[in-house]
Design a protein around this motif. Structure first.
Motif, mmCIF file in Angstrom:
data_model
loop_
_atom_site.group_PDB
_atom_site.id
_atom_site.type_symbol
_atom_site.label_atom_id
_atom_site.label_comp_id
_atom_site.label_asym_id
_atom_site.label_seq_id
_atom_site.Cartn_x
_atom_site.Cartn_y
_atom_site.Cartn_z
ATOM 1 N N ARG A 36 -18.981 -60.311 105.755
ATOM 2 C CA ARG A 36 -19.838 -61.496 105.839
ATOM 3 C C ARG A 36 -21.269 -61.114 106.168
ATOM 4 N NH1 ARG A 36 -17.637 -66.966 108.380
ATOM 5 N NH2 ARG A 36 -16.443 -66.688 106.456
ATOM 6 N N ASP A 37 -22.178 -61.803 105.507
ATOM 7 C CA ASP A 37 -23.598 -61.603 105.758
ATOM 8 C C ASP A 37 -23.964 -62.284 107.079
ATOM 9 O OD1 ASP A 37 -26.311 -61.300 105.736
ATOM 10 O OD2 ASP A 37 -26.668 -62.513 103.951
ATOM 11 N N THR A 38 -24.334 -61.509 108.069
ATOM 12 C CA THR A 38 -24.686 -62.050 109.380
ATOM 13 C C THR A 38 -26.187 -61.949 109.650
ATOM 14 O OG1 THR A 38 -24.215 -59.904 110.427
ATOM 15 C CG2 THR A 38 -22.420 -61.497 110.330
ATOM 16 N N SER A 39 -26.966 -61.701 108.615
ATOM 17 C CA SER A 39 -28.409 -61.575 108.792
ATOM 18 C C SER A 39 -29.032 -62.955 108.973
ATOM 19 C CB SER A 39 -29.037 -60.876 107.590
ATOM 20 O OG SER A 39 -28.833 -61.638 106.404
ATOM 21 N N GLY A 40 -30.229 -62.982 109.510
ATOM 22 C CA GLY A 40 -30.951 -64.240 109.674
ATOM 23 C C GLY A 40 -30.199 -65.221 110.535
ATOM 24 N N PRO A 41 -30.179 -66.501 110.121
ATOM 25 C CA PRO A 41 -29.496 -67.515 110.937
ATOM 26 C C PRO A 41 -27.975 -67.449 110.835
ATOM 27 C CG PRO A 41 -30.331 -68.515 108.935
ATOM 28 C CD PRO A 41 -30.847 -67.104 108.950
ATOM 29 N N GLY A 42 -27.475 -66.691 109.870
ATOM 30 C CA GLY A 42 -26.016 -66.605 109.707
ATOM 31 C C GLY A 42 -25.465 -67.661 108.782
#
Length: 218
Positions: A200-206
């Motif tokens: 899962r992409d957890t970058s930025g705000p999520g």
């Protein structure tokens, strides 16, 4: 005189109305016991339904997202759809009015000291039921380094590096079918957690914003 004595003796020996009298005396207690049994049975069934709902929400939250060539990205519409699905699963409970779902993404902070933190948190339902185990930003914006996970003392849930843990809290105010005197007061509460099963992409705000979609913030 003898005739009078015979009538009195007959009256004393006549027991034809005793059963009806005893039934009339016992009827209120019988109705009370039946009502209590019905209410307690319904309460247990609703509690089980809330427990299953928590597990289902946690499971679904680990699966949502749009798969890219590298990672799975989650957006606000997908989270809102998840909540709508939970409301449909809770048919007959009027969950939007009487319940509250708190959905949290517990992750490992990439910055030192690399502790646990709540990256994002979304809520559904009107019940006044605050999170018992932290709010969005705990472990990063606040309590950095001292936030050790979500859950009760001795049973805290923790995420793994690169693998978020979805933590679900549910509160539901039981709606009696007869009376609330026979069941515990206060909301039914349940928790559930599962690890995300993909990258899962957890970058930025999520959670990525979507035009025209209102986030289900807490």
């Amino acid at each position: 005189m003898l005739e009078r004595l015979r009538l009195q003796s007959t009256f004393v020996q006549d027991q034809s109305g005793i059963a009806i009298t005893e039934f009339a005396i016992c009827l209120p207690l019988l109705l009370l016991m039946i009502s209590a049994g019905i209410e307690l049975t319904n309460f247990v069934m609703v509690r089980q339904q809330v427990s299953q709902l928590a597990l289902q929400v946690a499971d679904n939250a680990t699966r949502i997202g749009t798969q890219t060539s590298v990672q799975t990205q989650v957006n606000e519409k997908q989270v809102n759809d998840l909540f709508q699905g939970a409301n449909l699963q809770a048919t007959g409970m009027d969950f939007q009015r009487n319940g509250r779902i708190i959905l949290s993404s517990l992750e490992v902070d990439e910055d030192p000291p690399k502790g646990q933190y709540i990256h994002w948190q979304r809520c559904y339902g009107s019940l006044a039921y605050p999170s018992s185990y932290g709010v969005e930003g705990d472990g990063k914006k606040t309590n950095k380094g001292s936030f050790t996970g979500m859950g009760p003392t001795g049973g805290k849930v923790t995420a793994l590096p690169g693998i978020p843990a979805i933590f679900v809290q549910i509160g539901y105010q039981y709606q009696p079918i007869i009376t609330s005197r026979f069941v515990p007061t206060g909301p039914i509460t349940e928790t559930a957690t599962m690890l995300v099963r993909d990258s899962r992409d957890t970058s930025g705000p999520g959670i990525n914003p979507v035009a025209g979609v209102t986030p289900s913030t807490c």
